[in-house]
Design an enzyme around this catalytic site. Structure first.
Site, PDB file in Angstrom:
ATOM      1  CG  HIS A  42      -1.905  -1.169   1.205  1.00  0.00           C
ATOM      2  ND1 HIS A  42      -2.677  -1.546   0.137  1.00  0.00           N
ATOM      3  CD2 HIS A  42      -2.121  -2.097   2.183  1.00  0.00           C
ATOM      4  CE1 HIS A  42      -3.350  -2.649   0.465  1.00  0.00           C
ATOM      5  NE2 HIS A  42      -3.019  -3.000   1.687  1.00  0.00           N
ATOM      6  CG  ASP A  74      -5.491  -6.209  -0.326  1.00  0.00           C
ATOM      7  OD1 ASP A  74      -5.755  -7.053   0.532  1.00  0.00           O
ATOM      8  OD2 ASP A  74      -5.223  -5.030  -0.032  1.00  0.00           O
TER       9      ASP A  74
HETATM   10  C1  NGQ Z   1      -5.652  -7.699   5.975  1.00  0.00           C
HETATM   11  N1  NGQ Z   1      -6.263  -5.945   4.474  1.00  0.00           N
HETATM   12  O1  NGQ Z   1      -4.730  -8.089   6.676  1.00  0.00           O
HETATM   13  O2  NGQ Z   1      -6.417  -8.478   5.392  1.00  0.00           O
HETATM   14  C2  NGQ Z   1      -5.842  -6.218   5.804  1.00  0.00           C
HETATM   15  C3  NGQ Z   1      -6.859  -5.685   6.772  1.00  0.00           C
HETATM   16  C4  NGQ Z   1      -5.503  -4.916   8.730  1.00  0.00           C
HETATM   17  C5  NGQ Z   1      -6.018  -4.762   3.930  1.00  0.00           C
HETATM   18  N2  NGQ Z   1      -5.352  -3.914   4.628  1.00  0.00           N
HETATM   19  C6  NGQ Z   1      -6.505  -5.888   8.193  1.00  0.00           C
HETATM   20  N3  NGQ Z   1      -6.425  -4.457   2.734  1.00  0.00           N
HETATM   21  O3  NGQ Z   1      -4.786  -4.262   7.980  1.00  0.00           O
HETATM   22  O4  NGQ Z   1      -5.433  -4.827   9.952  1.00  0.00           O
HETATM   23 ZN    ZN Z   2      -3.286  -7.037   2.756  1.00  0.00          ZN
END
Ligand code: NGQ
Ligand code: ZN
Length: 461
Positions: free
Chosen positions: A274, A325
């Site tokens: 990101h 993602d």
């Molecule tokens: C994840 N996903 O780990 O799946 C993360 C969300 C987080 C994205 N950031 C959870 N798109 O970052 O704590």
């Molecule tokens: Zn992720």
């Protein structure tokens, strides 16, 4: 597996060429590339040949909730409320569900022209938060799904120990993620041991984020990795949300990307996922570090993250690749198109991912994402050149969209006009996995996926 493939036109590292013969060795590696020769006995690709795309960031299980988080829960809905929905969804998944979902996802990705995936995996424990009898069970289920689908995989075992900056305890919804550095290193060891002979399976680590991993744990993980697998990739989420940046500043006086550049050995082995919120100085330093920025444009849009500072990073020759993602899209075309369009909307200009030397936006995006993606996956592929693994996409040369298109205009058309129907055949390591848009096992895999999702949604009531 084919040995000699002939394409009417092919995207070679420096330029397009016509009548290209590609020879492949027994191990699925390109042995020679010869332009300007007749087909002879070689197999006919039947359309333009380009390298297949790596997908550098996947949480496979989230595929099954695509479309289920698009209802207002409160007027304050945000990334953080989405995360609660996601935690409720994953609470029920067992290894068979994950295997069924990942297989479906990987087949879909192949059909769209992805040939390799980095699976950033943190669902290590059972629904009650207990270790599985085999702590590598969930990881190995994903690797098995990838090998059944035929996609190459770099499995990234995630380290997840805290619920926020400063060593906060895990929240109840995070107990399935609980890991120590030794657990992660053991999973890496197991994945490598079980697939030692398979060049299409690699392993690396993924400290989840600076929210989930404290500095001493990060150091312990990296020390262990230096011993066990010194060249393995390291992926981490960074600076996706403004709140994350504010919390990081409150905790350390530094922003997430700045903290990593100051305190961790960030270099070519690293992929920072990101990096949405960076200052100009962070942007310049990240590009100079050689690390890959893992951009996930459709998910970043879906979650309301913000906009990556692409023009400055691109001007500084930063490495980047694309990730699906949360899998609200399974198409590299859609990721690349969104990457460019968001910049056009923000800057009210056109053709940002280009330069006077390389004016084609679609071709520049495809080439740069190949390079960054292969770096992030530690996969020697991404080019039609000797020594690269034969990960290849054949486009449909008869499709009306491609009429009269030559050279880079082929990729500009794929990215900006392209229907996904332009991807016709796909090979991974010289083996056809998609022929005429179909995967050999797509019906059985889709049936199993539907059964798994039906069960999950019925359980949810
Ligand atoms: C994840 N996903 O780990 O799946 C993360 C969300 C987080 C994205 N950031 C959870 N798109 O970052 O704590
Ligand atoms: Zn992720």
């Amino acid at each position: 597996m084919f040995r000699r493939l002939h394409a009417p036109v092919a995207m070679l590292p420096d330029a397009w060429a016509s009548d290209v013969l590609v020879e492949i060795d027994d191990g699925g590696v390109i042995a020679s590339v010869t332009p300007g020769v007749p087909r002879g006995e070689a197999e006919d690709a039947g359309g333009p040949l380009v390298p297949g795309m790596p997908n550098l960031h996947s949480h496979a299980f989230q595929r099954a909730m695509a479309g289920l988080a698009e209802r207002m829960g409160s007027p304050e809905d945000s990334f953080w409320t989405w995360r609660e929905v996601m935690y409720r969804f994953l609470a029920r998944l067992d290894p068979d569900d994950c295997h069924a979902i990942a297989s479906q996802l990987y087949v879909e990705m192949l059909r769209e022209g992805y040939t390799a995936v980095a699976e950033f995996h943190y669902l290590h424990r059972d629904p009650a938060g207990r270790r599985y009898a085999d702590p590598a069970e969930m990881s190995l289920a994903h690797v098995r799904a990838a090998r059944e689908a035929g996609i190459a995989i770099t499995h990234l075992a995630s380290l997840y120990a805290h619920g926020g900056f400063g060593g906060a305890p895990l929240a109840p919804g995070q107990r399935r993620f609980a890991t120590a550095p030794a657990d992660v290193l053991e999973i890496v060891r197991r994945v490598r041991a079980e697939h030692r002979a398979d060049p299409d399976v690699r392993a690396g680590v993924a400290p989840h984020s600076l929210r989930a991993v404290s500095p001493p744990l990060l150091a312990e993980l990296l020390d262990g990795l230096a011993e066990a697998a010194p060249t393995a990739p390291v992926h981490i989420h960074a600076a996706e949300q403004v709140k994350e940046v504010e919390d990081c500043l409150a905790w350390s006086g530094r922003r997430p990307v700045e903290w990593l550049l100051d305190n961790a050995p960030v270099d070519e082995r690293w992929c920072l996922v990101h990096c949405t919120h960076m200052t100009r100085e962070e942007t310049r330093r990240l590009a100079a570090s050689g690390a890959v920025a893992g951009l996930c444009p459709t998910t970043e849009g879906n979650l309301g993250d913000g906009i990556f500072p692409f023009p400055a990073f691109f001007a500084a020759d930063g490495h980047f690749g694309i990730g699906g993602d949360s899998h609200v899209s399974r198409s590299p075309v859609e990721e690349l198109r969104w990457l460019e369009y968001v910049q056009r909307l923000q800057h009210r200009r056109r053709n940002l991912a280009a330069s006077p030397a390389r004016p084609s936006v679609g071709a520049t995006l495809w080439r740069r994402a190949l390079d960054g993606g292969c770096r992030a996956l530690a996969r020697p592929a991404g080019a039609i050149a000797p020594g690269a693994r034969a990960d290849l996409v054949v486009l449909d040369g008869e499709h009306p969209d491609l009429e009269g298109r030559r050279d880079d205009a082929i990729l500009d058309t794929l990215v900006f006009s392209g229907s996904e129907r332009l991807v016709r055949h796909v090979a991974v390591s010289g083996r056809w996995v998609i022929r005429d848009r179909r995967h050999e096992r797509e019906h059985a895999i889709a049936d199993r996926y539907r059964r798994a999702v039906a069960k999950l949604l019925a359980d949810a009531g």
